[in-house]
Design an enzyme around this catalytic site. Structure first.
Site, short mmCIF file in Angstrom:
data_model
loop_
_atom_site.label_atom_id
_atom_site.label_comp_id
_atom_site.label_asym_id
_atom_site.label_seq_id
_atom_site.Cartn_x
_atom_site.Cartn_y
_atom_site.Cartn_z
CG ASP A 172 -1.82 1.34 1.14
OD1 ASP A 172 -3.02 0.91 0.69
OD2 ASP A 172 -1.71 2.30 1.68
CG ASP A 181 -5.39 8.88 -11.92
OD1 ASP A 181 -5.55 8.43 -10.95
OD2 ASP A 181 -6.18 9.44 -12.83
CD GLU A 214 -4.68 4.35 -1.20
OE1 GLU A 214 -4.55 4.85 -0.22
OE2 GLU A 214 -5.51 4.42 -2.06
#
Length: 616
Positions: A469, A486, A512
């Site tokens: 993560d 992005d 994410e």
């Protein structure tokens, strides 16, 4: 207006149906509308009209097709999705020269029924056909309906940002045309996405973000309920009540939530909406559990189990998940363990069923294409024979012409077959690929993990999972914008993909988060690879924006080792738990799950809301 439509349908079913295709097609739309008030009656009336339509001379294939589609629309509401898929399939085969709106109606409806059966790839294929048909005809409302259904599909497989984008497109289309039923449905669907995003925020202990999403869930559905009530749409009101109840439950108001769920349940039972009834009962059981009424919750779950169709594995999983929480709250840990094992077993069954469904669908498509080619071949042979009888003096010329035509036809058919194969492959890839990063998505990785479980359970060995993560990703979005976020996600995906072995799989798990499958790996190997990934990702900043602003990034990772014979969900949860511990310990580190037994690695010291299908 609804009373007038019903009376027209009653007259038609009594034998006063006009002889024109336009009359039949108009009645088919009335049959389809019955799904919002009396789907059982809609099926009965549609079948009666179909008998009369088939007796007409000359025949009206478009009218028959639309009647079948209207019947299928009602069957879907009644939970008879296999029957709905059958009727939609027959309708599409009949519709040879229909309008783009008719093609969109049938393919959209088929996609929705397939989505209920969890055949996601086929559902997406038909939804994209419907979207293309509506877009080509500049049918804004049709495009908005299909965009909403594609949003529901992405919502079902956990691609929440894509789902939100498609539902936003759907709402904009409906608002541009002032189509109030569509606006209400799009609001419901946006609320459904907010519910899932809120749940993920809760799991990440982001209480403020979760509250924002759950307030959005309530707000969207209160607006939708008001619109549905004005339109006299009982099914829509029931959906909105259910979702308002969910929002209230998550906002800490279970008593008020229970009231909304009870109202929703009464309406859904009246409408004969099986899956809606099941969802309301599950929500009631959850609210009862939150209020400490464990016996009542257990009784409600018993009622759900008695109603669930045999092949609805995801609903059965939801029941098992609620029983785990209920039995743990009672302190009955033996029963909780049994429920947890049942949850894992149902997950495996769901994956196997989806794989069988995909194989069966491919076989059906192959058989249909082969039959079509054989029919075309026979038709060509008959035409050649007729020409030979009529033009005996021109046998040689006609033979040459027939050969040329046959060659041309074969080339056309081969071209169409290649296009079909290419399109099918592209759709298959799209259904298994994350739109933003190009990595496999959650669904694809779950399939790969299930295959790995079968391999290990049969032949021994083990494998590892690594959950990764991005640290403080929200701050990147807030400071530099979502476009920059992005860019960061795509670059992290590239670095992870470049760093793993050929046999390893990297997927975007959601938001994410990334999940890695490491076949034939033990904990020590997973620890080394995870730390290598951590270092590689943070080695240099990512350049974002027109000014190429450097953004420093770090990664926290948790890993677990699969224990043969245990549920896959346990292994995933163990990696996720390790990741959470790594976040709590300070981020930018690698942490083993407690069951794996390895120590921390690295520096500095590593340790469900409802949606509504749009007007089929």
């Amino acid at each position: 207006m609804r009373a007038l439509a019903t009376s027209v349908l009653a007259v038609a079913s009594a034998g006063a149906l006009g002889a024109s295709c336009a009359d039949i097609e108009a009645e088919a739309l009335v049959v389809a509308e019955a799904r919002d008030s009396d789907p059982e009656q809609g099926v009965a009336r549609g079948r009666a009209l179909l008998v009369e339509a088939r007796a007409l001379s000359p025949p009206c294939p478009a009218g028959e097709a639309m009647l079948l589609g209207g019947i299928a629309s009602n069957l879907h509401i009644l939970g008879r999705n296999h029957d709905a898929v059958r009727d939609y399939g027959q309708a599409i085969a009949l519709l040879e020269t229909g309008t783009p709106a008719q093609r969109a109606f049938l393919h959209r409806g088929l996609g929705v029924a397939l989505l209920e059966l969890e055949s996601y790839e086929l559902a997406l294929e038909h939804a994209l056909i419907a979207l293309e048909a509506s877009d080509s005809a500049a049918d804004t409302i049709g495009s908005a309906k299909t965009a909403g259904n594609i949003g529901n599909l992405y919502n079902s497989i956990g691609e929440l940002e894509l789902a939100r984008d498609y539902h936003g497109r759907s709402l904009a289309g409906f608002e541009a045309t002032g189509f109030e039923p569509g606006i209400a449905g799009a609001l419901l669907n946006l609320g459904s996405v907010a519910a899932k995003v809120g749940l993920k925020a809760l799991e990440a202990s982001d209480v403020a973000a979760a509250r924002r999403e759950h307030l959005l869930l309530r707000s969207y559905n209160e607006r939708a309920r008001e619109l549905f009530s004005e339109l006299g749409n009982e099914r829509g009101v029931a959906y909105a009540d259910s979702n308002i109840g969910l929002a209230l439950d998550r906002l800490g108001q279970p008593e008020a939530a229970l009231s909304h769920h009870t109202e929703s349940l009464a309406a859904r039972r009246k409408l004969g909406d099986l899956f809606g009834t099941l969802n309301s009962l599950l929500s009631i059981a959850s609210a009862q559990a939150h209020l400490g009424r464990s016996d009542a919750a257990a009784t409600t779950l018993d009622e759900v189990e008695a109603l669930i169709p045999d092949d609805a594995f995801n609903l059965k999983k939801e029941v098992a998940a609620q029983r785990v929480l209920l039995t743990e709250a009672r302190g009955d840990y033996r029963a909780a363990l049994a429920a947890q094992r049942e949850y894992g077993r149902l997950g495996a069954l769901a994956a196997d069923a989806e794989q069988r469904s995909a194989i069966a669908a491919l076989q059906d498509r192959f058989d249909s294409a082969q039959a079509a080619r054989e029919i075309e071949s026979l038709r060509s042979d008959a035409e050649v024979s007729a020409l030979q009888l009529q033009r005996q003096r021109q046998v040689s010329q006609l033979g040459i012409l027939a050969a040329v035509l046959a060659t041309g036809l074969l080339l056309v058919l081969w071209s169409r077959l290649r296009i079909g194969i290419s399109s099918s492959r592209q759709l298959s890839v799209a259904a298994r690929t994350d739109h933003l990063t190009g990595l496999p998505n959650r669904r694809h990785l779950l399939e790969l993990m299930q295959l790995e479980v079968h391999r290990v359970d049969r032949g021994g060995g083990t494998f590892c999972l690594v959950m990764a993560d991005l640290d403080d990703f929200k701050a990147i979005n807030d400071r530099h914008g979502h476009d920059a976020g992005d860019v960061v996600l795509r670059e992290v995906a590239r670095r992870l993909r470049d760093a793993v072995r050929k046999q390893d799989s990297v997927a975007r798990w959601g938001g994410e988060e990334f999940l890695l499958l490491l076949p034939a790996s033990r904990a020590v190997g997973a620890a080394c690879l995870a730390d290598k990934l951590r270092k590689q990702v943070s080695a240099e900043p990512v350049l974002v924006g027109p000014q190429c602003t450097p953004v420093s990034i770090t990664l926290t990772l948790g890993y677990s080792e699969y224990r043969p014979g245990t549920p896959l969900d346990d292994c995933i949860k163990a990696a996720d738990t390790a990741l959470f511990e790594g976040k709590r310990e300070g981020k930018d580190r690698v942490m083993a799950s407690p069951a794996t037994g390895a120590g921390p690695v690295g520096a500095p010291a590593s340790p469900v809301a409802e949606a509504v299908t749009q007007g089929m």
